[in-house]
Design a protein around this motif. Structure first.
Motif, mmCIF file in Angstrom:
data_model
loop_
_atom_site.group_PDB
_atom_site.id
_atom_site.type_symbol
_atom_site.label_atom_id
_atom_site.label_comp_id
_atom_site.label_asym_id
_atom_site.label_seq_id
_atom_site.Cartn_x
_atom_site.Cartn_y
_atom_site.Cartn_z
ATOM 1 N N GLY A 4 0.795 -1.215 0.000
ATOM 2 C CA GLY A 4 0.000 0.000 0.000
ATOM 3 C C GLY A 4 0.828 1.265 0.000
ATOM 4 N N VAL A 5 2.067 1.191 0.492
ATOM 5 C CA VAL A 5 2.890 2.394 0.608
ATOM 6 C C VAL A 5 3.900 2.487 -0.527
ATOM 7 C CG1 VAL A 5 4.552 3.608 2.040
ATOM 8 C CG2 VAL A 5 2.585 2.484 3.096
ATOM 9 N N GLU A 6 4.550 1.375 -0.818
ATOM 10 C CA GLU A 6 5.670 1.425 -1.749
ATOM 11 C C GLU A 6 5.252 1.679 -3.192
ATOM 12 O OE1 GLU A 6 8.768 1.446 -1.069
ATOM 13 O OE2 GLU A 6 8.820 0.840 1.032
ATOM 14 N N LEU A 7 4.307 0.878 -3.699
ATOM 15 C CA LEU A 7 3.934 1.017 -5.094
ATOM 16 C C LEU A 7 2.532 0.460 -5.329
ATOM 17 C CD1 LEU A 7 5.153 2.145 -7.701
ATOM 18 C CD2 LEU A 7 5.904 -0.166 -8.264
ATOM 19 N N PRO A 8 1.499 1.176 -4.906
ATOM 20 C CA PRO A 8 0.122 0.706 -5.114
ATOM 21 C C PRO A 8 -0.211 0.675 -6.609
ATOM 22 C CG PRO A 8 0.139 2.962 -4.306
ATOM 23 C CD PRO A 8 1.542 2.478 -4.218
ATOM 24 N N PRO A 9 -1.227 -0.097 -6.998
ATOM 25 C CA PRO A 9 -1.521 -0.275 -8.426
ATOM 26 C C PRO A 9 -1.714 1.014 -9.218
ATOM 27 C CG PRO A 9 -2.679 -1.931 -7.145
ATOM 28 C CD PRO A 9 -2.031 -1.000 -6.152
ATOM 29 N N HIS A 10 -2.349 2.017 -8.652
ATOM 30 C CA HIS A 10 -2.590 3.234 -9.438
ATOM 31 C C HIS A 10 -1.289 3.988 -9.705
ATOM 32 C CE1 HIS A 10 -2.656 4.972 -5.356
ATOM 33 N NE2 HIS A 10 -2.347 6.124 -5.929
ATOM 34 N N ARG A 11 -0.372 3.971 -8.740
ATOM 35 C CA ARG A 11 0.932 4.604 -8.976
ATOM 36 C C ARG A 11 1.734 3.811 -9.995
ATOM 37 N NH1 ARG A 11 4.648 5.241 -4.381
ATOM 38 N NH2 ARG A 11 5.893 6.212 -6.025
ATOM 39 N N PHE A 12 1.663 2.501 -9.877
ATOM 40 C CA PHE A 12 2.354 1.640 -10.826
ATOM 41 C C PHE A 12 1.837 1.867 -12.237
ATOM 42 C CE2 PHE A 12 2.534 -2.523 -13.033
ATOM 43 C CZ PHE A 12 3.914 -2.670 -13.098
ATOM 44 N N ALA A 13 0.522 2.047 -12.388
ATOM 45 C CA ALA A 13 -0.062 2.276 -13.721
ATOM 46 C C ALA A 13 0.555 3.494 -14.384
ATOM 47 C CB ALA A 13 -1.579 2.438 -13.608
ATOM 48 N N GLY A 14 0.750 4.560 -13.615
ATOM 49 C CA GLY A 14 1.348 5.768 -14.176
ATOM 50 C C GLY A 14 2.813 5.606 -14.525
ATOM 51 N N LEU A 15 3.549 4.848 -13.734
ATOM 52 C CA LEU A 15 4.968 4.615 -14.019
ATOM 53 C C LEU A 15 5.158 3.624 -15.164
ATOM 54 C CD1 LEU A 15 6.274 4.278 -10.345
ATOM 55 C CD2 LEU A 15 6.710 6.186 -11.907
ATOM 56 N N LEU A 16 4.254 2.664 -15.268
ATOM 57 C CA LEU A 16 4.402 1.617 -16.273
ATOM 58 C C LEU A 16 4.149 2.123 -17.691
ATOM 59 C CD1 LEU A 16 4.858 -1.464 -16.695
ATOM 60 C CD2 LEU A 16 2.360 -1.691 -16.646
ATOM 61 N N ALA A 17 3.191 3.038 -17.843
ATOM 62 C CA ALA A 17 2.761 3.441 -19.189
ATOM 63 C C ALA A 17 3.916 3.908 -20.078
ATOM 64 C CB ALA A 17 1.681 4.514 -19.090
ATOM 65 N N PRO A 18 4.774 4.839 -19.641
ATOM 66 C CA PRO A 18 5.873 5.259 -20.523
ATOM 67 C C PRO A 18 6.902 4.162 -20.762
ATOM 68 C CG PRO A 18 6.070 6.314 -18.370
ATOM 69 C CD PRO A 18 4.730 5.648 -18.401
ATOM 70 N N ALA A 19 7.086 3.264 -19.794
ATOM 71 C CA ALA A 19 8.028 2.162 -19.978
ATOM 72 C C ALA A 19 7.519 1.196 -21.042
ATOM 73 C CB ALA A 19 8.237 1.434 -18.653
ATOM 74 N N VAL A 20 6.226 0.887 -20.994
ATOM 75 C CA VAL A 20 5.607 0.033 -22.010
ATOM 76 C C VAL A 20 5.715 0.691 -23.376
ATOM 77 C CG1 VAL A 20 3.375 -0.830 -22.844
ATOM 78 C CG2 VAL A 20 4.051 -1.197 -20.463
ATOM 79 N N GLU A 21 5.410 1.971 -23.435
ATOM 80 C CA GLU A 21 5.438 2.691 -24.709
ATOM 81 C C GLU A 21 6.832 2.664 -25.327
ATOM 82 O OE1 GLU A 21 3.351 4.901 -27.695
ATOM 83 O OE2 GLU A 21 2.686 3.724 -25.968
ATOM 84 N N ARG A 22 7.848 2.898 -24.514
ATOM 85 C CA ARG A 22 9.217 2.933 -25.036
ATOM 86 C C ARG A 22 9.620 1.601 -25.655
ATOM 87 N NH1 ARG A 22 14.252 1.321 -23.900
ATOM 88 N NH2 ARG A 22 13.573 0.187 -22.037
ATOM 89 N N VAL A 23 9.379 0.519 -24.940
ATOM 90 C CA VAL A 23 9.799 -0.795 -25.420
ATOM 91 C C VAL A 23 8.975 -1.220 -26.628
ATOM 92 C CG1 VAL A 23 10.042 -3.237 -24.797
ATOM 93 C CG2 VAL A 23 10.661 -1.454 -23.152
ATOM 94 N N PHE A 24 7.679 -0.964 -26.590
ATOM 95 C CA PHE A 24 6.820 -1.326 -27.722
ATOM 96 C C PHE A 24 7.229 -0.570 -28.982
ATOM 97 C CE2 PHE A 24 3.117 -0.353 -30.357
ATOM 98 C CZ PHE A 24 2.744 -1.640 -30.735
#
Length: 257
Positions: A4-24
């Motif tokens: 709940g503190v380190e990396l909750p799903p909604h925060r992860f969603a925001g961090l993941l999007a540009p990483a996915v975009e770059r690799v794709f």
């Protein structure tokens, strides 16, 4: 690690999007430069193949069909008339068959092109991500779980039009023998549309259209829409532990591209 503190799903969603975009994007550009553009020219060029590449993971499947609603959702930021004219050209080139209801599928010639595109992507992703076999396999497994979770959630959502872009792009077609690099590329592509639908739902709820949100400048309103997108896109990531989320980000960051 505290989920709940380190990396909750909604925060992860925001961090993941540009990483996915770059690799794709790196994988798709490698495909274009590594033989895809030349292959397309043999079949008539961009005018003949554009939407086949974009919708390849649906159209390559036996009987794979893109619905009119799915097509509109995927192309929601583009001029509908321009998109329909592009489809007309691909029909004229003998690459797709369009039904009276607006849905379309590939012809035999279109299917042959897509089989070759899959082979091009196999070759270029093997080279692009050489030496990262463990990371690629780990990401493929994780993405498979995320897509399965998201698809089940979509089936349980009765809202009209919910998840239309993701619905037409997932699950990606994965014939026997497809190498891990292609699985990774196409699963990343499918996941992008899960977020795209979440984004569309967020700006619709805020009273925007595709045109107005595209013109929206940086500021509090755009930030609020992005945060709402993260919230709406977060559900599948609850299937991962916090450690798995961090590992996924680290694996994507380590891939060349």
């Amino acid at each position: 690690m505290s989920d709940g503190v380190e990396l909750p799903p909604h925060r992860f969603a925001g961090l993941l999007a540009p990483a996915v975009e770059r690799v794709f994007v790196a994988g798709m550009l490698a495909g274009r430069d590594g033989g895809g553009a030349e292959l397309g020219q043999r079949y008539g060029g961009q005018a003949a193949t554009g939407f086949l590449v974009e919708f390849r993971t649906r159209l390559a499947a036996p009987g794979g069909t893109v619905t009119a609603a799915g097509f509109a959702a995927v192309t929601r930021y583009r001029d509908p008339a321009v998109c329909q004219r592009a489809l007309d050209k691909q029909v004229a080139h003998g690459m797709i068959h369009r039904r009276a209801d607006g849905a379309f599928s590939v012809t035999e010639r279109g299917a042959a092109f897509l089989a070759e595109i899959y082979q091009v992507h196999a070759e270029v992703t093997e080279e692009l991500w050489a030496g990262h076999d463990d990371r690629v396999r780990r990401l493929v497994e994780t993405l498979g779980r995320l897509l399965a979770y998201a698809l089940v959630a979509l089936e349980e959502d009765d809202a009209a039009g919910a998840g239309e872009a993701f619905r037409v792009m997932a699950p990606p077609y994965e014939p026997d023998g497809v190498p891990p690099g292609v699985l990774l590329l196409n699963r990343l592509g499918a996941l992008r549309y899960h977020r795209a639908d979440a984004h569309a739902a967020a700006w619709t709820a805020a009273g925007h259209t595709a045109a107005s949100v595209s013109a929206l400048p940086d500021g509090p309103e755009r930030l609020a829409i992005e945060q709402e997108t993260d919230r709406r896109a977060a559900a599948p990531f609850g299937a991962l532990t916090a450690d798995e989320r961090l590992t996924m980000l680290a694996d994507l960051a380590a891939l060349p591209g």
